[in-house]
Design a protein around this motif. Sequence first.
Motif, PDB file in Angstrom:
ATOM      1  N   SER A 187       0.813  -1.227   0.000  1.00  0.00           N
ATOM      2  CA  SER A 187       0.000   0.000   0.000  1.00  0.00           C
ATOM      3  C   SER A 187       0.841   1.269   0.000  1.00  0.00           C
ATOM      4  O   SER A 187       0.733   2.111   0.893  1.00  0.00           O
TER       5      SER A 187
ATOM      6  N   LEU B  58      -1.727  -5.225   9.786  1.00  0.00           N
ATOM      7  CA  LEU B  58      -2.454  -6.300   9.115  1.00  0.00           C
ATOM      8  C   LEU B  58      -3.383  -7.048  10.066  1.00  0.00           C
ATOM      9  O   LEU B  58      -2.983  -7.475  11.149  1.00  0.00           O
ATOM     10  N   THR B  59      -4.620  -7.222   9.644  1.00  0.00           N
ATOM     11  CA  THR B  59      -5.576  -8.032  10.392  1.00  0.00           C
ATOM     12  C   THR B  59      -5.452  -9.482   9.929  1.00  0.00           C
ATOM     13  O   THR B  59      -4.818  -9.784   8.908  1.00  0.00           O
TER      14      THR B  59
ATOM     15  N   GLU C 198      -7.774 -11.224   8.662  1.00  0.00           N
ATOM     16  CA  GLU C 198      -8.444 -11.311   7.362  1.00  0.00           C
ATOM     17  C   GLU C 198      -7.506 -10.873   6.239  1.00  0.00           C
ATOM     18  O   GLU C 198      -7.433 -11.522   5.187  1.00  0.00           O
ATOM     19  N   GLU C 199      -6.762  -9.790   6.461  1.00  0.00           N
ATOM     20  CA  GLU C 199      -5.830  -9.311   5.434  1.00  0.00           C
ATOM     21  C   GLU C 199      -4.687 -10.295   5.231  1.00  0.00           C
ATOM     22  O   GLU C 199      -4.243 -10.527   4.098  1.00  0.00           O
TER      23      GLU C 199
ATOM     24  N   ASN D 158      -5.978 -13.072   3.160  1.00  0.00           N
ATOM     25  CA  ASN D 158      -6.088 -12.681   1.749  1.00  0.00           C
ATOM     26  C   ASN D 158      -4.729 -12.706   1.055  1.00  0.00           C
ATOM     27  O   ASN D 158      -4.622 -13.113  -0.112  1.00  0.00           O
TER      28      ASN D 158
END
Length: 340
Positions: free
Chosen positions: A55, A99-100, A102-103, A106
């Motif tokens: 990002s 970062l979670t 979920e991330e 992914n």
Amino acid sequence: MTEKEVILFQAVAGTLVQVHATVIASEKMLEALLESDASLLGVNLMIIGRQVETSGHGYVDLLALDEHGRIWVIELKRQRTSRTVIAQIIDYGVWAETLTVEEISNIFAIYRPGDALASAFEAHFGKPLPAEVNAAQDLVIVAGALDSRTRENIQYLQRFSVPVRTVLFEHFELGGSTILACVREKSDAGYSRWAPPTATLEDSQTGDSAVHRSRIAPRAACTRLHEYRDGIQPAHAQAKAFWAQHRAQFQWNFLTPDFLFALHHKWQTDEARAGRPRLPLSRETLVQRLRDIVQEDDGWEYRQASPAHLMLALEPLAEGIDWTWDGSKVPIRGFRRLGA
């Protein structure tokens, strides 16, 4: 960390023949080799991403998880590093901390389509994915060598528990095969530098202080990582403004750290009175920032010298500050004018 030399010999017809190290063909090759077996780093890791976009911060070479759910950010350099790699991996670490689960899942799904993170973790480590993932990060620079400035900066960060580590390697080609020899440090107690993030009950009972020193409380490390990334830039800018304002005024050819710290305090006070409040930099932070600044200054250098004959001139900037020079002839480290 002291840089070590690896010398490899091959026995040929009863005679030892030295095999000379060569530069590995590319970072992609190094990346692929480490991806295939991350035990080169001295710990069991599961790679969860390669060339992971961050990002706006660039691409992480390799991203991994250890058995405790820690995120490992791995940056690879096939030759000698420069100190810019530290800012690079700190940026990656600040991104990784956010970062979670979920991330992370992914990222893993892109890396290994069709595989679920939890099941892959259990298959790799033989136990379920921890309830808390990414409570802390390890930042690892894998390189052919470190320059002296990079090594000093890493040691400075480690003293404040910023989790930056290094693994050095040598590359050899022998009989058509590629050989990597790595150097990684262990603590005095023989424990791997890659210890779990918190001390166990057994550690507390044995009172093994060496183990405690090698382990970092996860949230404290993360906080310091943010403090370093967010604090270093304004501190550097302030030290640069201080240096730019005074460098042409110095009459002495040698500036001691204590003198500069006292002069900075006076300048800081004057700036505040003029409506320009400045950061309260510690002596160590100011000196470290000035050391980096004079690297780009063709008139000064940071080195050890005997200051007596370099500080004989009248120095107006030394007046009115809470510091006096004792005239010592003992060599110390400080800032010396080139050619003096």
